[in-house]
Design a protein around this motif. Structure first.
Motif, PDB file in Angstrom:
ATOM      1  N   UNK A 122       0.842  -1.202   0.000  1.00  0.00           N
ATOM      2  CA  UNK A 122       0.000   0.000   0.000  1.00  0.00           C
ATOM      3  C   UNK A 122       0.878   1.253   0.000  1.00  0.00           C
ATOM      4  N   UNK A 123       1.881   1.269   0.864  1.00  0.00           N
ATOM      5  CA  UNK A 123       2.756   2.439   0.965  1.00  0.00           C
ATOM      6  C   UNK A 123       3.473   2.691  -0.363  1.00  0.00           C
ATOM      7  N   UNK A 124       4.013   1.630  -0.944  1.00  0.00           N
ATOM      8  CA  UNK A 124       4.782   1.825  -2.167  1.00  0.00           C
ATOM      9  C   UNK A 124       3.863   2.085  -3.365  1.00  0.00           C
ATOM     10  N   UNK A 125       2.685   1.448  -3.364  1.00  0.00           N
ATOM     11  CA  UNK A 125       1.714   1.710  -4.427  1.00  0.00           C
ATOM     12  C   UNK A 125       1.288   3.170  -4.388  1.00  0.00           C
ATOM     13  N   UNK A 126       1.043   3.668  -3.188  1.00  0.00           N
ATOM     14  CA  UNK A 126       0.627   5.064  -3.029  1.00  0.00           C
ATOM     15  C   UNK A 126       1.757   6.002  -3.459  1.00  0.00           C
ATOM     16  N   UNK A 127       2.976   5.638  -3.079  1.00  0.00           N
ATOM     17  CA  UNK A 127       4.129   6.451  -3.464  1.00  0.00           C
ATOM     18  C   UNK A 127       4.254   6.519  -4.994  1.00  0.00           C
ATOM     19  N   UNK A 298       2.734  12.179   4.732  1.00  0.00           N
ATOM     20  CA  UNK A 298       4.197  12.220   4.838  1.00  0.00           C
ATOM     21  C   UNK A 298       4.928  11.322   3.829  1.00  0.00           C
ATOM     22  N   UNK A 299       4.236  10.947   2.756  1.00  0.00           N
ATOM     23  CA  UNK A 299       4.957  10.231   1.687  1.00  0.00           C
ATOM     24  C   UNK A 299       5.672  11.284   0.845  1.00  0.00           C
ATOM     25  N   UNK A 300       4.889  12.228   0.341  1.00  0.00           N
ATOM     26  CA  UNK A 300       5.495  13.332  -0.416  1.00  0.00           C
ATOM     27  C   UNK A 300       5.159  14.663   0.258  1.00  0.00           C
ATOM     28  N   UNK A 301       3.924  14.715   0.820  1.00  0.00           N
ATOM     29  CA  UNK A 301       3.472  15.950   1.481  1.00  0.00           C
ATOM     30  C   UNK A 301       3.127  15.643   2.935  1.00  0.00           C
ATOM     31  N   UNK A 310       6.263  16.708  14.146  1.00  0.00           N
ATOM     32  CA  UNK A 310       7.370  16.197  13.338  1.00  0.00           C
ATOM     33  C   UNK A 310       7.828  17.244  12.326  1.00  0.00           C
ATOM     34  N   UNK A 311       9.136  17.473  12.264  1.00  0.00           N
ATOM     35  CA  UNK A 311       9.608  18.481  11.308  1.00  0.00           C
ATOM     36  C   UNK A 311      10.684  17.906  10.377  1.00  0.00           C
ATOM     37  N   UNK A 312      10.834  16.569  10.412  1.00  0.00           N
ATOM     38  CA  UNK A 312      11.892  15.955   9.588  1.00  0.00           C
ATOM     39  C   UNK A 312      11.490  15.803   8.129  1.00  0.00           C
ATOM     40  N   UNK A 313      12.128  14.844   7.468  1.00  0.00           N
ATOM     41  CA  UNK A 313      11.930  14.642   6.033  1.00  0.00           C
ATOM     42  C   UNK A 313      10.643  13.870   5.750  1.00  0.00           C
ATOM     43  N   UNK A 314      10.158  14.000   4.521  1.00  0.00           N
ATOM     44  CA  UNK A 314       9.096  13.095   4.068  1.00  0.00           C
ATOM     45  C   UNK A 314       9.796  11.810   3.596  1.00  0.00           C
ATOM     46  N   UNK A 315       8.985  10.785   3.328  1.00  0.00           N
ATOM     47  CA  UNK A 315       9.569   9.513   2.877  1.00  0.00           C
ATOM     48  C   UNK A 315      10.397   9.722   1.602  1.00  0.00           C
ATOM     49  N   UNK A 316       9.846  10.467   0.659  1.00  0.00           N
ATOM     50  CA  UNK A 316      10.549  10.689  -0.608  1.00  0.00           C
ATOM     51  C   UNK A 316      11.846  11.466  -0.394  1.00  0.00           C
TER      52      UNK A 316
END
Ligand SMILES: Nc1nc2c(ncn2[C@@H]2O[C@H](COP(=O)(O)OP(=O)(O)OP(=O)(O)O)[C@@H](O)[C@H]2O)c(=O)[nH]1
Length: 552
Positions: A122-127, A298-301, A310-316
């Protein structure tokens, strides 16, 4: 040692750290001369092999019959001692071409791992969807079709779970491969099955990986069941570390199910962090990303009011920071056969082989040998990630169409290599292993299934040579009676059915890693130390003919 080989070794030295699995690799880095000395089993195989001149003389290497009884077998010196310092007169300067290719974006093989139902697909499909790799129409179709069979929550997973059985059962069974790009990286994505029944498929996929995303389910009770003894979170993490993966992004997924709780996120990363350090991951090579594959958070946005703590990076953003792996470009060409079929790419007829190039380079027109067997073929066509190419290099997942090759000579796990630089085959070798969380200690005669890339073969641990202090590397006990969990040890392993192509870790860090499983569980992982077992018998040895007589 040629410069390329030295560069590869230096690079692998840089990557090392001082954990259990790394201890195995440490053995090699102390050894600029590449001498190897394990207690009584002292040998200097590199020194020996560097003296061997690599000529054009090649001998068809026949696979010996089953070794139930003692049998005599001829091997060429070349087969025993592949060397790296050979100049090919190739039409294309593949290394130059490779440099040009990676100057733009670095290619990386990314494996996604984690306990069953952690939400990997699901996570990677959504990404992939958010990156525009799945078109709107196809996505709407997945939504309609999945809801028709009452599985609408699986719509994104269907991007990767492509077979009917996977979709009906709602689980990934085999590795799904997709491509995508971030700002600075070009990824080949391998989505591994989480279910324990499919771990051999997962190993086969993970052995092609450079870097990994570990997906954990933050749902109360679910993280815990993935993390306990029978869960796959720990086993997968240990497996990929044993396969040489050093960089990890942990996606703390399904945070929507715990109301985006920071406390839950902190609890998970604390527990996981302690385990991952033990498993041999350096702290600065692990990044944790809170997210939800289902909502896309938090995948891209990121919506500031959801993950407001949380103020770190998104997954991408995070995966765009993966560092380039060391490719063994200057080593001899090695491809471990993951699959093969009759028929060719495009209009070319022949036999097609798929797999990852573990080391070296290849281009169309080149001749290769299949080991074991020694059968030759010529590369007529090749694709990298399904795109046609004239050449490919270490790290590429390829399809090669070979002509003049008898398909019956191919087996999953066979190695393709240059006829002048064949990989050694062995049915008896020495390995240094780390014992996993086993319920019953390993004793002499212990039966295992040996995994090396896609190959899996029955074998026995026939001798426990010594136990090693994992911190100092010193031998603490010779000839132990058993190996309890977490021990680092040297063992002799004998294949039960047939000899297999295998290289020592110091000759080829990709082909020199092994995994031992029993009864569906991984019991140990390690590196190959010596493949020239049993020792050469002085029955007959003729230096002029380049042949040595071995007793199997
Ligand atoms: N609430 C919630 N559910 C999720 C999330 N991600 C996945 N799921 C659900 O979890 C179930 C399993 O998802 P998959 O993506 O198939 O899990 P997987 O890890 O790929 O499964 P295997 O590959 O079979 O191990 C599906 O019902 C998903 O809809 C999430 O972020 N939040």
């Amino acid at each position: 040692m040629n410069n390329g080989t030295k560069k590869n070794i230096d690079a692998s030295i840089k990557e090392s750290d001082d954990d259990d699995i790394e201890i195995l690799e440490e053995e090699y880095k102390e050894n600029e001369q590449l001498k190897f000395d394990i207690g009584a089993l002292s040998l200097d195989s590199e020194a020996k092999s560097s003296k061997t001149s690599v000529s054009n003389i090649t001998t068809p290497i026949k696979e010996p019959e089953n070794q139930g009884a003692v049998s005599l077998h001829l091997l060429s010196n070349e087969q025993k001692t592949p060397k790296t310092n050979i100049k090919f007169s190739k039409r294309i300067d593949v290394i130059e071409e490779y440099k040009k290719r990676v100057a733009d974006k670095l290619p990386l093989n990314l494996v996604v791992i984690g306990h069953v139902d952690a939400g990997k697909s699901t996570l990677m499909g959504h990404l992939l969807y958010l990156l525009g790799e799945v078109n709107e129409r196809a996505m709407r179709q997945y939504e309609r079709d999945s809801s028709k069979i009452g599985k609408s929550s699986f719509a994104y997973a269907w991007v990767l779970d492509e077979t009917g059985e996977e979709r009906n059962r709602g689980i990934t069974m085999d590795i799904a491969i997709r491509k995508f790009e971030t700002e600075n990286r070009r990824f080949t994505l391998l989505d591994a099955p989480g279910h324990r029944d499919f771990i051999p498929n997962m190993i086969s996929g993970a052995s092609q990986a450079d870097v990994s995303i570990l997906v954990v389910d933050a749902t109360v009770g679910e993280f815990e069941s993935g993390f306990e003894a029978n869960g796959q979170t720990k086993e997968h993490a240990l497996l990929i570390r044993s396969l040489g993966v050093q960089q990890l992004v942990v996606a703390v997924n399904k945070l929507d199910t715990v109301k985006w709780s920071k406390a839950r996120y902190d609890e998970i990363i604390e527990k996981l962090g302690a385990f991952l350090s033990q498993a041999g991951f350096k702290k600065d090579k692990i990044a944790y990303i809170p997210c939800s594959g289902l909502t896309g958070e938090n995948i891209i946005h990121r919506s500031p009011d959801i993950l407001n703590w949380y103020s770190g990076e998104t997954l991408i953003q995070q995966i765009d920071k993966f560092e380039p792996p060391t490719r063994l470009l200057e080593n001899p060409f090695r491809l471990s056969v993951a699959d093969f079929f009759k028929g060719g790419i495009g209009n070319v007829s022949g036999v097609t082989v798929t797999g990852r190039i573990e080391s070296g380079t290849i281009q169309t027109g080149e001749e290769i040998a299949v080991i074991p067997g020694g059968e030759r073929g010529v590369v007529k066509a090749l694709t990298i990630n399904e795109e046609s190419s004239k050449w490919a290099a270490a790290g590429d997942s390829v399809m090669l169409t070979l002509t003049e090759l008898d398909i019956l000579q191919l087996k999953i796990g066979s190695i393709l290599c240059p006829p002048s630089q064949p990989v050694p085959i062995t049915s008896h070798f020495l390995a240094r292993i780390v014992v996993f969380d086993v319920k019953i200690p390993i004793t002499r005669g212990f039966p295992v299934i040996l995994h090396r890339q896609s190959l899996n073969e029955p074998a026995n641990i026939i001798k426990l040579v010594d136990i090693i202090n994992k911190n100092t590397g010193e031998i603490v006990k010779k000839n132990p009676r058993h190996l309890p969990k977490s021990t680092t040890a040297t063992v002799e392993i004998k294949l039960s059915n047939r000899p297999i192509p295998l290289e020592t870790f110091k000759d080829n860090k990709e082909l020199g890693r092994i995994m031992l499983r029993k009864g569906g569980e991984t019991v140990a992982a390690g590196v190959v130390v010596d493949v020239s077992f049993p020792k050469l018998l002085d029955i007959a040895y003729d230096t002029n003919s380049h042949f040595a007589l071995y007793l199997f």
